[in-house]
Structures are given as C-alpha cells and as structure tokens.
Design a protein around this motif. Sequence first.
Motif, mmCIF file in Angstrom:
data_model
loop_
_atom_site.group_PDB
_atom_site.id
_atom_site.type_symbol
_atom_site.label_atom_id
_atom_site.label_comp_id
_atom_site.label_asym_id
_atom_site.label_seq_id
_atom_site.Cartn_x
_atom_site.Cartn_y
_atom_site.Cartn_z
ATOM 1 N N MET A 83 0.859 -1.181 0.000
ATOM 2 C CA MET A 83 0.000 0.000 0.000
ATOM 3 C C MET A 83 0.892 1.226 0.000
ATOM 4 O O MET A 83 2.078 1.151 0.313
ATOM 5 N N GLY A 84 0.309 2.358 -0.408
ATOM 6 C CA GLY A 84 1.101 3.574 -0.463
ATOM 7 C C GLY A 84 0.224 4.773 -0.750
ATOM 8 O O GLY A 84 -1.006 4.721 -0.597
ATOM 9 N N TYR A 85 0.851 5.839 -1.207
ATOM 10 C CA TYR A 85 0.191 7.124 -1.374
ATOM 11 C C TYR A 85 0.447 7.646 -2.780
ATOM 12 O O TYR A 85 1.599 7.712 -3.235
ATOM 13 N N VAL A 86 -0.616 8.011 -3.463
ATOM 14 C CA VAL A 86 -0.502 8.500 -4.833
ATOM 15 C C VAL A 86 0.140 9.887 -4.824
ATOM 16 O O VAL A 86 -0.334 10.808 -4.153
ATOM 17 N N THR A 87 1.231 10.034 -5.583
ATOM 18 C CA THR A 87 1.943 11.317 -5.656
ATOM 19 C C THR A 87 1.934 11.928 -7.051
ATOM 20 O O THR A 87 2.344 13.071 -7.233
ATOM 21 N N GLY A 88 1.476 11.174 -8.041
ATOM 22 C CA GLY A 88 1.434 11.693 -9.406
ATOM 23 C C GLY A 88 0.584 10.793 -10.279
ATOM 24 O O GLY A 88 0.320 9.639 -9.929
ATOM 25 N N LEU A 89 0.155 11.339 -11.411
ATOM 26 C CA LEU A 89 -0.732 10.599 -12.307
ATOM 27 C C LEU A 89 -0.265 10.713 -13.743
ATOM 28 O O LEU A 89 0.159 11.787 -14.190
ATOM 29 N N GLY A 90 -0.371 9.605 -14.471
ATOM 30 C CA GLY A 90 -0.196 9.649 -15.909
ATOM 31 C C GLY A 90 -1.493 10.074 -16.570
ATOM 32 O O GLY A 90 -2.535 10.222 -15.925
ATOM 33 N N ASP A 91 -1.443 10.281 -17.860
ATOM 34 C CA ASP A 91 -2.641 10.706 -18.587
ATOM 35 C C ASP A 91 -3.731 9.644 -18.500
ATOM 36 O O ASP A 91 -3.466 8.443 -18.528
#
Length: 320
Positions: free
Chosen positions: A65-73
Amino acid sequence: MHAVHIGRHGGPEVLTWTELPDPTPAPGQALVRLGVAGVNFMDVGARAGGAPGWAAPTVLGVEGMGYVTGLGDGVENVAVGDRVAWFYHPGSYAELLAVPADTLVKVPDGVPDETAAAVMMQGLTANHFTTETYAVRPGDTAVVHAAAGGVGLMLTQMIKARGGRVIGLVSRADKAAAAEEAGADHVLVSSGAGFEGRVKELTDGAGAHVVYDGGGSATFRSSQLSLRLHGVHAYYGPFMGVPSLSVTDLPNSILLTYPTVQHHVPTREALVTRTAEVFRMVQEGHVSPRVGGRYALHDAAQAHTDLESRRTTGKLLLLP
C-alpha cells in the motif's frame, strides 16, 4: 529512489539495496510512494528462480500500500493524495512505483496502513479459497495447512466467519497458540504426512469437506486421505513441490483443484468487489491480520531468511 534488486537468482544474499532512477507514470499509471510492502512465499520463489516470469535482473515484491503522488494521462479512478493498495504489481519492494491505476484500490479510512498491506495478497487469496474454490457453509469442516502462517490465519478467520469448523495444522507446538487465537477449533502439530487419522477421528470417521493444502508434496497424499466423499483438495503449494499422480489414485471421488494467483481477482470488477469484502471483514472485526515481523525495506534479505526458516507466524512487512 532505492529498491530491493536481484542481479541473479539465489539465496537471500542476492537481494541488494540499489539506487535506481525515479519512475515516471505512463498513461494509465499512478506514481505511488510506498507505505508498506508485504512479503510472500511467491517472493522467495521469484528470488530463488522457481517462479515463472521472474527473470533476473529485477526488483522483487508484488503487494503493498502507499500514497498517490502523481498521475499519468487518462487516470480517473484515483487522485493525488489517495491512500491505495494493490494485490499484484511486480517490483513492489521499491520506494516509488509506477502502478497501473486499474490495479489499485482505495483504502478505507478505518483500515490502518499495515493492515491494508497485510490483507491484500493473503486476504484476497483466502477470500477466493472460501468462496469460489470451495464455498464454505455453516457446519463444514476445513483442514488448514500452515494455520499459523499468513494465509492460514486469514483462512481460519474467514472460515469461522462463514460458520465453518477449522482443524489447523502447524509445524511446531509453539505455533499452536496463534492458530487457536485465530479461531481454529482443533490444532494438530504436523510437519509432514500422517495427520489423516486424527482428522478422521475429529470428524467421526467422515473426513473433512475441504483441505487447504499449502504444504507441498510431503502433505499431498495425507490431505487427500483426510477428505470425505466428494471432498475438495485445494492445493496451492507450487513452490514447495508439485507432485505427480494418476487420476485413479484419487480417493473417495474427491475433487482436486489448483487455484492460482491469476484467478483470485481475474478482472477489475472482481478486484474491487473482493477487496471491499475483505476490508469490510476487517472493519467488522472478523479478520485481523497478525503481523509476524516488521523490517526496514533495505533488510528484505533478513525477512526472506526468517520466512524460509519457518520461525515466523503471520504476515511479514517491509517499511521504507
């Protein structure tokens, strides 16, 4: 970023703490900062060279598990800042991961980080085993191998939540307490074959409805002899050895199944539905993962050593 990398297959000594370039999320991927990674026997097989699809060099690990820090298109199902978990993503022993967003699920507010990581692989495995592999009904008797291990403890709790009866097998007497705390009705100490007689005694000669067998080749025949007429032998011990047999060797017209990881959650819909079921069982108190060890991510080799020694109970976790 750093990751636990292998340059070749072998023992725990091949695990190295390696600096690698930070990943960049491609379209459809999310960049995730690791919170907790789970350790599984699958990882041991991948490291040793016994798991298909794991060619060296590579980064080990599949769950966490973790934390979203960025997103792709094109990513819409998660947002920056979300707490997320995943069931299967190769390369999870890493500080940063670029993960296909459709393999991520959001972690409910009431589920702690360590719990979320601890129930993904083994919780979804146990969910599949107790529903589609064999749908446990009230009053059914199940034999659970390695009942003090991560999968075994999850299985025991889920079987009990469904009204079943559990005969747990543990390799050493000092592991019996963990299985009993999880709800096992009877615990037998057995590190190999020969337990079928006790199972028959505990079921008034009838045998169990289902045996969840992760014990490998050594326990294969005794598991089958523990079953009643048309009982189900759920074998999931490929890294412990895969026995050969003739179909005419099957006793009591039993059913043999080999449930694989790929079939636990074969679709996005199944992933979301089954994870919600597992998280709900956690929140309702039916499932409580036992953490058997916490290690720094860079100490993954020690975690592997301890897991292979059979000294541990419950789930082993890696913390960055």
